[in-house]
Design a protein around this motif. Structure first.
Motif, PDB file in Angstrom:
ATOM      1  N   ALA A 135       3.278 -17.777  28.628  1.00  0.00           N
ATOM      2  CA  ALA A 135       4.509 -17.838  27.834  1.00  0.00           C
ATOM      3  C   ALA A 135       4.546 -19.007  26.861  1.00  0.00           C
ATOM      4  O   ALA A 135       5.290 -18.966  25.896  1.00  0.00           O
ATOM      5  N   CYS A 136       3.769 -20.074  27.118  1.00  0.00           N
ATOM      6  CA  CYS A 136       3.820 -21.204  26.176  1.00  0.00           C
ATOM      7  C   CYS A 136       2.446 -21.807  25.909  1.00  0.00           C
ATOM      8  O   CYS A 136       2.216 -22.370  24.854  1.00  0.00           O
ATOM      9  N   GLU A 137       1.558 -21.718  26.868  1.00  0.00           N
ATOM     10  CA  GLU A 137       0.218 -22.323  26.780  1.00  0.00           C
ATOM     11  C   GLU A 137       0.285 -23.787  26.385  1.00  0.00           C
ATOM     12  O   GLU A 137      -0.507 -24.280  25.593  1.00  0.00           O
ATOM     13  N   GLN A 138       1.293 -24.435  26.946  1.00  0.00           N
ATOM     14  CA  GLN A 138       1.537 -25.829  26.604  1.00  0.00           C
ATOM     15  C   GLN A 138       2.021 -26.608  27.822  1.00  0.00           C
ATOM     16  O   GLN A 138       2.523 -27.709  27.686  1.00  0.00           O
ATOM     17  N   GLY A 139       1.963 -25.974  28.976  1.00  0.00           N
ATOM     18  CA  GLY A 139       2.371 -26.675  30.187  1.00  0.00           C
ATOM     19  C   GLY A 139       3.873 -26.784  30.391  1.00  0.00           C
ATOM     20  O   GLY A 139       4.333 -27.576  31.209  1.00  0.00           O
ATOM     21  N   GLU A 140       4.661 -25.999  29.664  1.00  0.00           N
ATOM     22  CA  GLU A 140       6.113 -26.155  29.743  1.00  0.00           C
ATOM     23  C   GLU A 140       6.830 -25.095  30.578  1.00  0.00           C
ATOM     24  O   GLU A 140       7.971 -25.284  30.961  1.00  0.00           O
ATOM     25  N   CYS A 141       6.202 -23.959  30.821  1.00  0.00           N
ATOM     26  CA  CYS A 141       6.975 -22.842  31.370  1.00  0.00           C
ATOM     27  C   CYS A 141       6.576 -22.435  32.787  1.00  0.00           C
ATOM     28  O   CYS A 141       7.320 -21.738  33.457  1.00  0.00           O
ATOM     29  N   GLY A 142       5.399 -22.822  33.224  1.00  0.00           N
ATOM     30  CA  GLY A 142       4.981 -22.513  34.593  1.00  0.00           C
ATOM     31  C   GLY A 142       4.596 -21.069  34.848  1.00  0.00           C
ATOM     32  O   GLY A 142       4.265 -20.709  35.978  1.00  0.00           O
ATOM     33  N   SER A 143       4.608 -20.235  33.837  1.00  0.00           N
ATOM     34  CA  SER A 143       4.328 -18.820  34.114  1.00  0.00           C
ATOM     35  C   SER A 143       2.840 -18.568  34.352  1.00  0.00           C
ATOM     36  O   SER A 143       2.458 -17.503  34.805  1.00  0.00           O
ATOM     37  N   CYS A 144       2.020 -19.563  34.102  1.00  0.00           N
ATOM     38  CA  CYS A 144       0.568 -19.442  34.324  1.00  0.00           C
ATOM     39  C   CYS A 144       0.143 -20.134  35.611  1.00  0.00           C
ATOM     40  O   CYS A 144      -1.045 -20.366  35.821  1.00  0.00           O
ATOM     41  N   SER A 145       1.123 -20.496  36.461  1.00  0.00           N
ATOM     42  CA  SER A 145       0.828 -21.318  37.646  1.00  0.00           C
ATOM     43  C   SER A 145      -0.203 -20.665  38.557  1.00  0.00           C
ATOM     44  O   SER A 145      -0.096 -19.484  38.895  1.00  0.00           O
TER      45      SER A 145
ATOM     46  N   SER B 168      -2.477 -23.136  34.605  1.00  0.00           N
ATOM     47  CA  SER B 168      -3.844 -22.748  34.247  1.00  0.00           C
ATOM     48  C   SER B 168      -4.069 -22.780  32.745  1.00  0.00           C
ATOM     49  O   SER B 168      -5.200 -22.797  32.287  1.00  0.00           O
ATOM     50  N   CYS B 169      -2.999 -22.834  31.968  1.00  0.00           N
ATOM     51  CA  CYS B 169      -3.169 -22.930  30.512  1.00  0.00           C
ATOM     52  C   CYS B 169      -3.657 -24.315  30.113  1.00  0.00           C
ATOM     53  O   CYS B 169      -4.170 -24.493  29.022  1.00  0.00           O
ATOM     54  N   LEU B 170      -3.480 -25.301  30.987  1.00  0.00           N
ATOM     55  CA  LEU B 170      -3.873 -26.669  30.646  1.00  0.00           C
ATOM     56  C   LEU B 170      -5.229 -27.055  31.230  1.00  0.00           C
ATOM     57  O   LEU B 170      -5.689 -28.165  31.030  1.00  0.00           O
TER      58      LEU B 170
HETATM   59  S1  FES Z   1       1.727 -20.805  29.841  1.00  0.00           S
HETATM   60 FE1  FES Z   1       3.477 -22.048  29.946  1.00  0.00          FE
HETATM   61  S2  FES Z   1       2.861 -23.593  31.312  1.00  0.00           S
HETATM   62 FE2  FES Z   1       1.070 -22.451  31.029  1.00  0.00          FE
END
Ligand code: FES
Ligand code: FES
Lengths: 165, 751
Positions: A46-56, A66-68
């Protein structure tokens, strides 16, 4: 393939299985590799910036976005994703509670929240409301306003303590 | 009561908290969202966007980009096969800019490549020579200045003249208000995949709100007949209005048809902020006249909505902002003047609450000013002026349906207030930052009420089609209604169970192979597509009864009675009666017609109305300007509750978005450019920001003409929650606070 440096070959351990990744670009995130190379689409972007947690996901038992994480840096680590949360056909207690309390609307935030909440309840089995809110505050949900999600966590906590007593 | 209605009343499907049929898949991570789709030989698409709010395109050179390894296509305006123009209500926006660009983020060229990074690099390698022009970014100035678009800068100018607008009240309150640009910020960004098909057409799988509107716009841009453009719904990660307009749709199809390969595109978060419309920023002036008892006697207003560079739904948003500007109150005289304006800011369009949000924020502040001037309790003042069935809106339309505003307000006001805070660190405005000094914390309470029109207005032919297919006792439902998370899929199961007694329902793929269901917006799908599914199921029951009657020689009515009798010993039951029979009923459902507004803004333009009220309790750290919302309580007019848990979820989610607008969410523009197009700087409410949302009452007064008597419930929660929160901050601080979102500096840095 037009983007210069590839990272050669490396191996990832995901949900207990080994996968070899070849011919990938060095800059690919773990999230990208999970989704687009391994077809594990449960982790969301959802953000690929570490802000939303949807890639946890869990990496060696630590909750990460996991985006980070660079995929190539995750070699040799134990990765567990949403796809490992259910036991075959049997949903986990948190997954069931999400359905029971109406914590899922569009469901885009759901996998990340489930990974986060499993990790949280492992370390804090009887949380109060503000602990729950703090624990999930790294996971954005745009649909629910979090009320049903908090209730789902409370429900799991109650069900677990009943089961254990 | 008809036989069928009796049957409905005696059944269990409607009114229970059925759980989502897609819940399991979503919980497992197996549910396929639009960005999860892929295909063996697919390419990745990427868009080159304008960096300038206003510029002429002098030259585009993509030779170097096209020569890059892995790049398969680069297309520009000249490659658009059909009309290079689209638009949701009215086509005015190029698919790809050809002579000028009118906002930052306007698509100029599209690329297909074998890897998303390659596509990005190719986009970076395209050279565009721009002649930079001075942008028009002020909505007020834009009304009178040189047009930025061939159609001029005023998209709509609307005047509502009601009664005698010259009446002067003994109490007059005046105010100027502003609403910042909010974003839908759905979590699943725009994404989709297009497949070229062997018949010369294209199959597009995309997350959207309205398949058929997309289909028509894509077909026209591709110069294809509608039948050759097949649009299928791909899993939607939230919408809230932001997916009503076409975004990447035509681009994907062009790239797929050009390369002969499937093409996938995913906007990243930054591009998503550039790639969809936002909530209109508004400037609003109000002058309210009341008599000494507090009765409203005249309201004057001027409303300017910044539509950005292209029209989108600006015209309809403006109508809502003006028609409902005075709120859920009876106002005998009014003069409301509104402008929906083009500027070189990013385009604005639909977002949950659709125009009602902006004027509600301002009008509710005005109501509090009147209450203060007359030393009347704010709830009393609202009750005194509350609309009732039979009253007339400022558009001259009589409310013929239910209007339980008094019940909404009374139940809310009598709901117990939360206790004083415990002063635990997490419960102070500074939260985990631990910055708040308790002695600076003040508590405030605020109320607000709202009105929302349900469904499409102003004479739009609003309909939804549905099919109910029975094959060997199994039921399938087909509808093009888009599920965005709101729970239509659950409702379909409930309706089928209610009408046919069958619990296993197959919802057929959602695509353009059936007629339109209209948009998932305007709080309309329960009424429209729920209504269509209900009708289709009823048609099956009807056909079954006719067949049984002609086979048995017993009258239709008698069979009906025995079929449905719950205690009658000879009841065969509908499920067993259906066994071995096949039906396929295809229906179209319409709401009663509406009419355009006349030149005085008068007319029966709207279908039905839903009301809500919110009470906010806040703790404000006056020193640091931090606000903690302690609790939001709400009462809402719902007609009838169809699924209590889903209703609660809609209310909680809507209130959270209202809270976002009150305190956190704004796209900040500098010279037409969004400077915070990411989740680090565009602040969405987290679980820590969102308080418990207490439902004081859901008022159930069935709405005549509505399927099951149910009113749409999605939008009201977002409308009056914002003004209630700001009213509570005003109560705590005595500040004017005429702009949302209220920022810490608005509280802490005042004299
Ligand atoms: S995609 Fe939003 S925190 Fe990783
Ligand atoms: S359910 Fe849609 S973002 Fe959480």
């Amino acid at each position: 393939m037009g983007i210069g440096k590839t990272s050669g070959e490396y191996e990832l351990i995901v949900n207990g299985s080994k996968f070899s990744i070849s011919d990938s670009w060095l800059g690919e995130s773990l999230l990208y590799v999970l989704r687009e190379r391994l077809g594990l689409y449960g982790s969301k972007n959802a953000c690929e910036q570490g802000e939303c947690g949807s890639c946890s996901v869990m990496m060696d038992d630590v909750l990460v976005c996991s985006c980070l994480v660079l995929a190539a840096n995750a070699k040799g680590r134990e990765i567990r994703t949403i796809e490992s949360v259910a036991d075959g056909d049997e949903l986990s207690d948190v997954q069931k509670a999400f359905i029971d309390t109406g914590a899922i609307q569009c469901g885009f935030c759901t996998p990340g929240l489930l990974v986060t909440i499993h990790d949280f309840l492992d370390s804090n089995p009887e949380p109060d409301q503000s602990e729950i809110k703090e624990a999930i505050s790294g996971n954005l949900c745009r649909c629910t306003g979090y009320g049903r999600i908090v209730e789902a966590v409370q429900l799991v906590s109650i069900r677990r303590s009943k089961r254990d007593s | 009561m008809s036989i069928l209605e009796e049957h409905i009343a005696s059944s269990a499907g409607i009114g229970i908290s059925a759980s989502r049929p897609d819940g399991k898949e979503k919980a497992r991570g197996d549910f396929l969202f639009s960005n999860d789709l892929s295909s063996e030989d697919m390419l990745w698409g990427q868009t080159l966007r304008s960096p300038y709010p206003s510029a002429k395109i002098k030259r585009i050179d993509y030779s170097r980009a096209l020569a890059m390894e892995g790049v398969h296509a680069i297309l520009t305006a000249g490659d658009v096969p059909g009309e290079n123009i689209f638009g949701l209500e009215h086509p005015d926006q190029p698919v790809l800019a050809f002579d000028v660009v009118r906002y930052v983020g306007e698509p100029v060229a599209i690329v297909a490549a074998n890897h998303p990074e390659v596509a990005k690099k190719a986009v970076d390698a395209i050279i565009v020579d721009y002649e930079i022009l001075e942008p028009m970014v002020d909505s007020e100035e834009a009304i009178y200045s040189d047009p930025i678009h061939p159609e001029g800068n005023v998209i709509r100018h609307l005047v509502i003249r009601h009664g005698n607008p010259d009446v002067v009240g003994s109490i007059i309150v005046e105010g100027e208000y502003e609403v910042g640009m909010q974003d839908q910020a759905f979590l699943g960004t725009e994404s989709g995949i297009a497949f070229p098909s062997s018949d010369g057409g294209v199959n597009l799988h995309i997350s959207t709100q309205w398949l058929h509107s997309d289909r028509d716009q894509v077909a026209s841009a591709l110069n294809l007949p509608n039948e050759l453009v097949r649009v299928s719904l791909a899993g939607v990660g939230g919408a809230f209005g932001g997916r009503e307009d076409v975004s990447m749709h035509v681009h994907l199809c062009m790239l797929a048809m050009h390369t002969g390969r499937p093409v996938k595109m995913i906007y990243d978060r930054n591009e998503s902020f550039l790639g969809h419309v936002h909530r209109h920023p508004a400037k609003i002036w109000f002058r309210h006249h009341a008599d000494e008892s507090g009765l409203l006697i005249n309201v004057e207003a001027k409303v300017i909505l910044d539509g950005g560079a292209y029209a989108s739904t600006t015209s309809a948003v403006l109508a809502n902002a003006c028609c409902f500007s005075v709120g859920p109150y009876s106002v005998p005289n009014a003069l409301i003047e509104g402008w929906g304006v083009r500027t070189n800011n990013p385009p604005c369009g639909a977002m949950r609450g659709f125009g009602n949000v902006q004027t509600c924020f301002a009008a509710e502040a005005q109501m509090d000013k009147i209450a203060k001037a007359l030393s009347i309790d704010p709830v009393e003042l609202r009750l005194l002026n509350a609309l009732e069935t039979g009253d007339t809106l400022i558009t001259g339309q009589e409310i013929t349906g239910t209007a339980p505003i008094s019940e909404v307000l009374t139940s809310l006001a009598s709901y117990p207030l939360p206790e004083a805070g415990t002063n635990a660190i997490l419960e102070l405005p500074g939260g985990t930052g631990r910055t708040t000094d308790k002695s600076h914390v003040k508590r405030g309470i605020g109320y607000a009420a709202s009105i929302k029109n349900l469904m499409f207005s102003e004479g739009f032919d609003d309909f939804s089609e549905a099919r109910c297919i029975i094959t060997d006792g199994e039921v399938s439902i087909q509808s093009a209604c888009v599920e965005v998370g709101q729970g239509f899929v659950t409702l379909v199961n409930q309706i089928v169970e209610e009408t046919l007694g069958l619990t296993e329902v197959t919802l057929l793929p959602v695509d353009t192979s059936i007629g339109s269901a209209g948009s998932t917006s305007a709080s309309r799908q329960t009424w429209m597509s729920g209504g269509a599914v209900l009708k289709a199921c009823e048609a099956v029951v009807d056909a079954l009864l006719s067949d049984l009657a002609s086979e048995s020689g017993i009258s239709y009515e008698k069979i009906g009675l025995s079929l449905i009798s719950t205690d009658g010993s000879d009841s065969i039951g509908i499920v067993s009666a259906l066994h071995g029979r096949n039906y396929d009923e295809h229906v179209t459902h319409r709401h009663h017609p509406t009419f355009p507004l006349d030149r005085n803004g008068q007319g029966d333009a709207h279908v039905s109305f839903a009301f809500a009220a919110h009470r906010a309790v806040v703790d404000v750290d006056e020193e640091l300007g931090l606000v903690r919302v302690v609790e939001i309580a709400t009462s809402q007019d719902v007609g009838r509750i169809l699924n209590p848990v889903q209703a609660k979820g809609q209310i909680e989610g809507g209130v959270a978005q209202g809270l976002g607008l009150a305190l956190l969410e704004e796209l900040i523009l500098v010279d037409g450019k969004i400077v915070n197009a990411n989740f680090t700087d565009y602040l969405l409410p987290t679980a820590m920001d969102t308080p418990p949302i207490e439902i004081a009452a859901l008022i159930e007064q069935p709405e005549p003409g509505a399927p099951f008597g149910a009113k749409g419930i999605g939008e009201p929660p977002v409308i009056s929650s914002t003004p209630a929160i700001v009213a509570a901050i005003r109560d705590a601080t005595a500040l004017e606070l005429s702009r949302v979102p209220v920022k810490p500096e608005d509280i802490a840095l005042t004299d």
